[in-house]
Scaffold this motif. Structure first.
Motif, PDB file in Angstrom:
ATOM      1  N   ALA A   3       0.854  -1.197   0.000  1.00 55.37           N
ATOM      2  CA  ALA A   3       0.000   0.000   0.000  1.00 55.37           C
ATOM      3  C   ALA A   3       0.886   1.242   0.000  1.00 55.37           C
ATOM      4  N   ALA A   4       0.475   2.265  -0.745  1.00 55.75           N
ATOM      5  CA  ALA A   4       1.249   3.513  -0.768  1.00 55.75           C
ATOM      6  C   ALA A   4       1.193   4.155   0.615  1.00 55.75           C
ATOM      7  N   THR A   5       2.311   4.757   1.023  1.00 51.86           N
ATOM      8  CA  THR A   5       2.329   5.449   2.311  1.00 51.86           C
ATOM      9  C   THR A   5       1.406   6.664   2.219  1.00 51.86           C
ATOM     10  N   PRO A   6       0.447   6.822   3.151  1.00 55.22           N
ATOM     11  CA  PRO A   6      -0.434   7.979   3.043  1.00 55.22           C
ATOM     12  C   PRO A   6       0.361   9.267   3.224  1.00 55.22           C
ATOM     13  N   ARG A   7       0.000  10.274   2.437  1.00 57.54           N
ATOM     14  CA  ARG A   7       0.723  11.542   2.540  1.00 57.54           C
ATOM     15  C   ARG A   7       0.233  12.323   3.747  1.00 57.54           C
ATOM     16  N   THR A   8       1.157  13.063   4.366  1.00 55.18           N
ATOM     17  CA  THR A   8       0.740  13.887   5.503  1.00 55.18           C
ATOM     18  C   THR A   8      -0.052  15.080   4.956  1.00 55.18           C
ATOM     19  N   PRO A   9      -1.108  15.493   5.676  1.00 52.91           N
ATOM     20  CA  PRO A   9      -1.930  16.586   5.158  1.00 52.91           C
ATOM     21  C   PRO A   9      -1.216  17.947   5.159  1.00 52.91           C
ATOM     22  N   VAL A  10      -1.564  18.736   4.162  1.00 59.84           N
ATOM     23  CA  VAL A  10      -1.046  20.107   4.062  1.00 59.84           C
ATOM     24  C   VAL A  10      -2.232  21.060   4.131  1.00 59.84           C
ATOM     25  N   ILE A  11      -2.092  22.087   4.927  1.00 58.84           N
ATOM     26  CA  ILE A  11      -3.107  23.141   4.999  1.00 58.84           C
ATOM     27  C   ILE A  11      -2.464  24.420   4.462  1.00 58.84           C
ATOM     28  N   ALA A  12      -3.056  24.955   3.411  1.00 54.78           N
ATOM     29  CA  ALA A  12      -2.510  26.144   2.737  1.00 54.78           C
ATOM     30  C   ALA A  12      -3.295  27.369   3.188  1.00 54.78           C
ATOM     31  N   ILE A  13      -2.576  28.380   3.669  1.00 55.89           N
ATOM     32  CA  ILE A  13      -3.249  29.610   4.122  1.00 55.89           C
ATOM     33  C   ILE A  13      -2.618  30.802   3.397  1.00 55.89           C
ATOM     34  N   ASP A  14      -3.362  31.354   2.460  1.00 54.03           N
ATOM     35  CA  ASP A  14      -2.857  32.488   1.690  1.00 54.03           C
ATOM     36  C   ASP A  14      -3.653  33.745   2.013  1.00 54.03           C
ATOM     37  N   GLY A  15      -3.110  34.888   1.577  1.00 53.57           N
ATOM     38  CA  GLY A  15      -3.835  36.136   1.771  1.00 53.57           C
ATOM     39  C   GLY A  15      -2.889  37.313   1.794  1.00 53.57           C
ATOM     40  N   PRO A  16      -3.443  38.521   1.750  1.00 57.38           N
ATOM     41  CA  PRO A  16      -2.605  39.722   1.701  1.00 57.38           C
ATOM     42  C   PRO A  16      -1.926  40.041   3.033  1.00 57.38           C
ATOM     43  N   ALA A 138      -3.316  20.581  -1.570  1.00 54.83           N
ATOM     44  CA  ALA A 138      -3.504  20.717  -0.112  1.00 54.83           C
ATOM     45  C   ALA A 138      -4.910  20.263   0.278  1.00 54.83           C
ATOM     46  N   VAL A 139      -5.018  19.646   1.439  1.00 50.80           N
ATOM     47  CA  VAL A 139      -6.314  19.103   1.876  1.00 50.80           C
ATOM     48  C   VAL A 139      -7.299  20.218   2.240  1.00 50.80           C
ATOM     49  N   ALA A 140      -6.764  21.352   2.700  1.00 49.70           N
ATOM     50  CA  ALA A 140      -7.614  22.508   3.017  1.00 49.70           C
ATOM     51  C   ALA A 140      -6.896  23.769   2.570  1.00 49.70           C
ATOM     52  N   LYS A 141      -7.630  24.644   1.893  1.00 50.24           N
ATOM     53  CA  LYS A 141      -7.054  25.918   1.436  1.00 50.24           C
ATOM     54  C   LYS A 141      -7.899  27.060   1.969  1.00 50.24           C
ATOM     55  N   LEU A 142      -7.234  27.984   2.605  1.00 51.36           N
ATOM     56  CA  LEU A 142      -7.919  29.174   3.118  1.00 51.36           C
ATOM     57  C   LEU A 142      -7.320  30.396   2.444  1.00 51.36           C
ATOM     58  N   PHE A 143      -8.158  31.358   2.111  1.00 57.41           N
ATOM     59  CA  PHE A 143      -7.660  32.653   1.651  1.00 57.41           C
ATOM     60  C   PHE A 143      -8.194  33.675   2.631  1.00 57.41           C
ATOM     61  N   VAL A 144      -7.290  34.197   3.455  1.00 55.91           N
ATOM     62  CA  VAL A 144      -7.681  35.092   4.544  1.00 55.91           C
ATOM     63  C   VAL A 144      -7.495  36.532   4.079  1.00 55.91           C
ATOM     64  N   THR A 145      -8.557  37.307   4.184  1.00 55.84           N
ATOM     65  CA  THR A 145      -8.448  38.679   3.712  1.00 55.84           C
ATOM     66  C   THR A 145      -9.195  39.630   4.651  1.00 55.84           C
ATOM     67  N   ALA A 146      -9.037  40.915   4.417  1.00 56.21           N
ATOM     68  CA  ALA A 146      -9.767  41.955   5.163  1.00 56.21           C
ATOM     69  C   ALA A 146      -9.610  43.246   4.374  1.00 56.21           C
TER      70      ALA A 146
END
Ligand code: C5P
Length: 223
Positions: A3-16, A138-146
């Motif tokens: 079985a392929a080794t499961p990849r560790t999750p990545v959470i991407a947080i972008d924004g200005p 990435a398993v979760a992507k956030l774009f944080v802005t204001a």
């Protein structure tokens, strides 16, 4: 068949700049026991090296040389220098980061961290192009802005807290100029990934923003 080794999750947080993404990224990483990388710190380290050598950040050859010479240990050591967080360094970072060869030189460090976070549980990376270029899967992507005025007000408060004299109109003008440069880059511009959750923190407290971001991330990790 193995079985392929499961990849560790990545959470991407972008924004200005000054959107609060760094604080959110650190809190989410601490809560989940994941490792955190501030990718802007790499561009800041390149910019500070160039400035300290007495070279303008617009000197493309100097920026490329500094990026290619930056190893992770040196980048980490530079983070304790207060100048790394200054607005002068931030603005210079946005200039050097528009150079394709500078971005290319910093790519491996970010992708290696995403693939092999030191603690082995998962990675939270914040920046401008994490969900679009560094970790498009990435398993979760956030774009944080204001709103720019609100980000400028928050940044002014931080500067005043550090005893730095600053004027709101100047902070706002710098912020808008950095937004313009970051979103109009020919490569890897700052843009929300199509599958990112856009979190506008203009009318939220830091705790409200954290709760909303964490609940989105937990749902994504459970899927
Ligand atoms: O996030 P921070 O303000 O520390 O980033 C400094 C600058 O580095 C940004 O204005 C942006 O131009 C650049 N940067 C980038 N890509 C990233 C992170 C930062 O181009 N992933």
């Amino acid at each position: 068949m193995t079985a392929a080794t499961p990849r560790t999750p990545v959470i991407a947080i972008d924004g200005p700049a000054a959107s609060g993404k760094g604080t959110l990224a650190r809190r989410i990483a601490a809560t989940l026991g994941f490792d955190h990388m501030d990718s802007g710190a790499l561009y800041r380290a390149v910019a500070l090296t160039v400035l300290r050598n007495g070279t303008p950040p617009e000197d493309t050859a100097a920026a490329i040389a500094a990026a290619r010479a930056l190893d992770p240990a040196r980048a980490a050591a530079m983070q304790s220098d207060p100048a790394i967080r200054s607005d002068t360094t931030g603005t210079a970072a946005s200039v050097v980061s528009a150079v394709p060869e500078v971005r290319a030189a910093l790519l491996d460090a970010q992708r290696n961290f995403a693939a092999h976070p030191p603690g082995g549980r998962g990675a939270v990376i914040d920046g401008r192009d994490i969900g679009t270029v560094i970790s498009p899967d990435a398993v979760a992507k956030l774009f944080v802005t204001a709103d720019p005025e609100i980000r400028a007000r928050r940044r002014l408060g931080e500067l005043q807290g550090q005893g730095v004299a600053a004027i709101f109109d100047d902070v706002l003008a710098d912020m808008k100029e950095r937004d313009r440069r970051d979103s109009q880059k020919a490569i890897s511009p700052m843009v929300a990934a199509p599958d990112a959750f856009v979190l506008d923190t203009s009318r939220m407290s830091a705790d409200e923003a954290f709760a909303a971001a964490l609940s989105f991330v937990r749902r994504a990790l459970d899927r």
